[in-house]
Design a protein around this motif. Sequence first.
Motif, PDB file in Angstrom:
ATOM      1  N   ILE A  30       0.623   4.246  -2.744  1.00  0.00           N
ATOM      2  CA  ILE A  30      -0.437   5.123  -2.222  1.00  0.00           C
ATOM      3  C   ILE A  30      -0.393   6.539  -2.796  1.00  0.00           C
ATOM      4  O   ILE A  30      -1.464   7.154  -2.957  1.00  0.00           O
ATOM      5  CB  ILE A  30      -0.404   5.146  -0.674  1.00  0.00           C
ATOM      6  CG1 ILE A  30      -1.689   5.767  -0.104  1.00  0.00           C
ATOM      7  CG2 ILE A  30       0.813   5.866  -0.155  1.00  0.00           C
ATOM      8  CD1 ILE A  30      -2.932   5.022  -0.402  1.00  0.00           C
TER       9      ILE A  30
ATOM     10  N   ASN B 123       3.540   3.945  -9.817  1.00  0.00           N
ATOM     11  CA  ASN B 123       2.567   4.932  -9.342  1.00  0.00           C
ATOM     12  C   ASN B 123       1.848   5.594 -10.515  1.00  0.00           C
ATOM     13  O   ASN B 123       0.649   5.886 -10.442  1.00  0.00           O
ATOM     14  CB  ASN B 123       3.250   5.976  -8.470  1.00  0.00           C
ATOM     15  CG  ASN B 123       3.373   5.553  -7.026  1.00  0.00           C
ATOM     16  OD1 ASN B 123       2.477   5.805  -6.230  1.00  0.00           O
ATOM     17  ND2 ASN B 123       4.473   4.896  -6.708  1.00  0.00           N
TER      18      ASN B 123
ATOM     19  N   LEU C 248       2.415  11.415   1.473  1.00  0.00           N
ATOM     20  CA  LEU C 248       2.319   9.960   1.332  1.00  0.00           C
ATOM     21  C   LEU C 248       3.534   9.367   0.620  1.00  0.00           C
ATOM     22  O   LEU C 248       3.826   8.178   0.780  1.00  0.00           O
ATOM     23  CB  LEU C 248       1.048   9.600   0.557  1.00  0.00           C
ATOM     24  CG  LEU C 248      -0.260   9.911   1.281  1.00  0.00           C
ATOM     25  CD1 LEU C 248      -1.438   9.707   0.341  1.00  0.00           C
ATOM     26  CD2 LEU C 248      -0.422   9.053   2.525  1.00  0.00           C
TER      27      LEU C 248
ATOM     28  N   VAL D  96       0.832  -1.210   0.000  1.00  0.00           N
ATOM     29  CA  VAL D  96       0.000   0.000   0.000  1.00  0.00           C
ATOM     30  C   VAL D  96       0.864   1.257   0.000  1.00  0.00           C
ATOM     31  O   VAL D  96       0.638   2.198  -0.766  1.00  0.00           O
ATOM     32  CB  VAL D  96      -0.949   0.002   1.215  1.00  0.00           C
ATOM     33  CG1 VAL D  96      -1.649   1.346   1.364  1.00  0.00           C
ATOM     34  CG2 VAL D  96      -1.974  -1.117   1.086  1.00  0.00           C
ATOM     35  N   SER D  97       1.880   1.278   0.873  1.00  0.00           N
ATOM     36  CA  SER D  97       2.682   2.493   1.036  1.00  0.00           C
ATOM     37  C   SER D  97       3.492   2.825  -0.212  1.00  0.00           C
ATOM     38  O   SER D  97       3.766   4.004  -0.481  1.00  0.00           O
ATOM     39  CB  SER D  97       3.624   2.352   2.234  1.00  0.00           C
ATOM     40  OG  SER D  97       4.530   1.280   2.052  1.00  0.00           O
TER      41      SER D  97
ATOM     42  N   GLY E  46       0.833  -3.047  -6.409  1.00  0.00           N
ATOM     43  CA  GLY E  46       1.494  -3.008  -5.104  1.00  0.00           C
ATOM     44  C   GLY E  46       2.414  -4.189  -4.896  1.00  0.00           C
ATOM     45  O   GLY E  46       3.533  -4.034  -4.389  1.00  0.00           O
TER      46      GLY E  46
ATOM     47  N   CYS F 179      -0.123  14.018  -1.578  1.00  0.00           N
ATOM     48  CA  CYS F 179       0.722  13.078  -2.329  1.00  0.00           C
ATOM     49  C   CYS F 179       2.177  13.160  -1.871  1.00  0.00           C
ATOM     50  O   CYS F 179       2.856  12.140  -1.734  1.00  0.00           O
ATOM     51  CB  CYS F 179       0.630  13.355  -3.826  1.00  0.00           C
ATOM     52  SG  CYS F 179      -0.917  12.851  -4.579  1.00  0.00           S
TER      53      CYS F 179
ATOM     54  N   TYR G 230      -4.833  -2.465  -8.289  1.00  0.00           N
ATOM     55  CA  TYR G 230      -3.882  -1.877  -7.348  1.00  0.00           C
ATOM     56  C   TYR G 230      -3.094  -2.951  -6.583  1.00  0.00           C
ATOM     57  O   TYR G 230      -1.931  -2.747  -6.244  1.00  0.00           O
ATOM     58  CB  TYR G 230      -4.612  -0.966  -6.354  1.00  0.00           C
ATOM     59  CG  TYR G 230      -5.219   0.269  -6.978  1.00  0.00           C
ATOM     60  CD1 TYR G 230      -4.546   0.990  -7.962  1.00  0.00           C
ATOM     61  CD2 TYR G 230      -6.481   0.719  -6.604  1.00  0.00           C
ATOM     62  CE1 TYR G 230      -5.088   2.116  -8.554  1.00  0.00           C
ATOM     63  CE2 TYR G 230      -7.044   1.857  -7.175  1.00  0.00           C
ATOM     64  CZ  TYR G 230      -6.350   2.543  -8.144  1.00  0.00           C
ATOM     65  OH  TYR G 230      -6.907   3.666  -8.714  1.00  0.00           O
TER      66      TYR G 230
ATOM     67  N   PHE H   2      -3.866   7.757  -4.277  1.00  0.00           N
ATOM     68  CA  PHE H   2      -4.493   8.916  -3.623  1.00  0.00           C
ATOM     69  C   PHE H   2      -4.781  10.012  -4.638  1.00  0.00           C
ATOM     70  O   PHE H   2      -5.861  10.617  -4.638  1.00  0.00           O
ATOM     71  CB  PHE H   2      -3.565   9.433  -2.518  1.00  0.00           C
ATOM     72  CG  PHE H   2      -4.074  10.654  -1.811  1.00  0.00           C
ATOM     73  CD1 PHE H   2      -5.002  10.532  -0.796  1.00  0.00           C
ATOM     74  CD2 PHE H   2      -3.615  11.925  -2.160  1.00  0.00           C
ATOM     75  CE1 PHE H   2      -5.487  11.665  -0.137  1.00  0.00           C
ATOM     76  CE2 PHE H   2      -4.086  13.051  -1.511  1.00  0.00           C
ATOM     77  CZ  PHE H   2      -5.028  12.924  -0.498  1.00  0.00           C
TER      78      PHE H   2
END
Length: 330
Positions: free
Chosen positions: A72, A209, A171, A68-69, A229, A168, A225, A76
Amino acid sequence: MDSSKIKQYLYGNISTVFWFSFLSLGGAVYSLYYSNIGYMPDLDFQSAITFLAVASITATLLVILFMVSLIIPGVFWVETWANDSKFKRCWEKKDGSKYFLRVVGWFVIPLLFWIGVVTVIISEKPIYLPAFFIFLILFGWILNKKSQLTGKEFVTEYGRFFFTSIGCAFLAFFPIYIVSILTFSGVETTKGNSIFVGFIVAIAIGFINLLAIMKRKSQNGLIYYSVLGLTAFFILFSSFEMFHRIPERVMEIYKFGAIKNASVIFKSEACLPLKMQGVIQSFEAEAPCKVSELTILSRLGEEFYIEKDKIRIAINKSDVISWAVGKPDA
């Protein structure tokens, strides 16, 4: 083999399949960690099941956290603003697909802008800050001329864009931080030195991304996603050859092992073997001895497996009085 029979079996035994997969993941964590340290503890059935369940849950959460990180920022940007932005005609085609290069400009440039602002603030050179604010005002003025929005609509949309770009940048801190730390660690991998590897990884994660942003509305977000990821996670960990860090982190969290900078007090019976193995230099007869600044590689099973000055030794748990983590003299 008939695929329909396989599906029938899986659906009919879903709980069995789930627990098998669940415990298999825990077993992978267990095997990877202990093969890495060259030791295998003796565990009873109940302890083994408990460890496998805990290891499986924790490892899964850690992998999901990284997945996720790493993506993200892009998720986002597109999900909270870009899909319904009044500026989207600048990067979106009539059929809902997006212009890749325009997406790069709208996503990357604001990100670099805020990273530049943070860098100037950290470096304590406020003389450069006015240049950033002038750029922000100039960009807003140009965008206002081309957007064909009313004054109120433009201010609202530009404000959304402003705060989305800040979000953004915030994150993006974790992926930038973790890649930077690994890049400048000086670690040599089979793929080359860390700076070269880090440069390639940074480009790859940035590209992923951008792929997250390019998702069409008709595509399933969870699947799309998740694949991106997992890809980003695999690229990062395989490039720096650090898959072993996941099981190590599981052991660290629950203090099952990989406990660094520990001190252990042993019964007098264990002091002589420790001296003979070179772990300690001297001890008082019939008195407990304390060994500091060691690593407890494992405390599962009936033994403590410890490392001190590159010497590894297994000691019965019954010979351990107590152990603590932290600086000995703190």
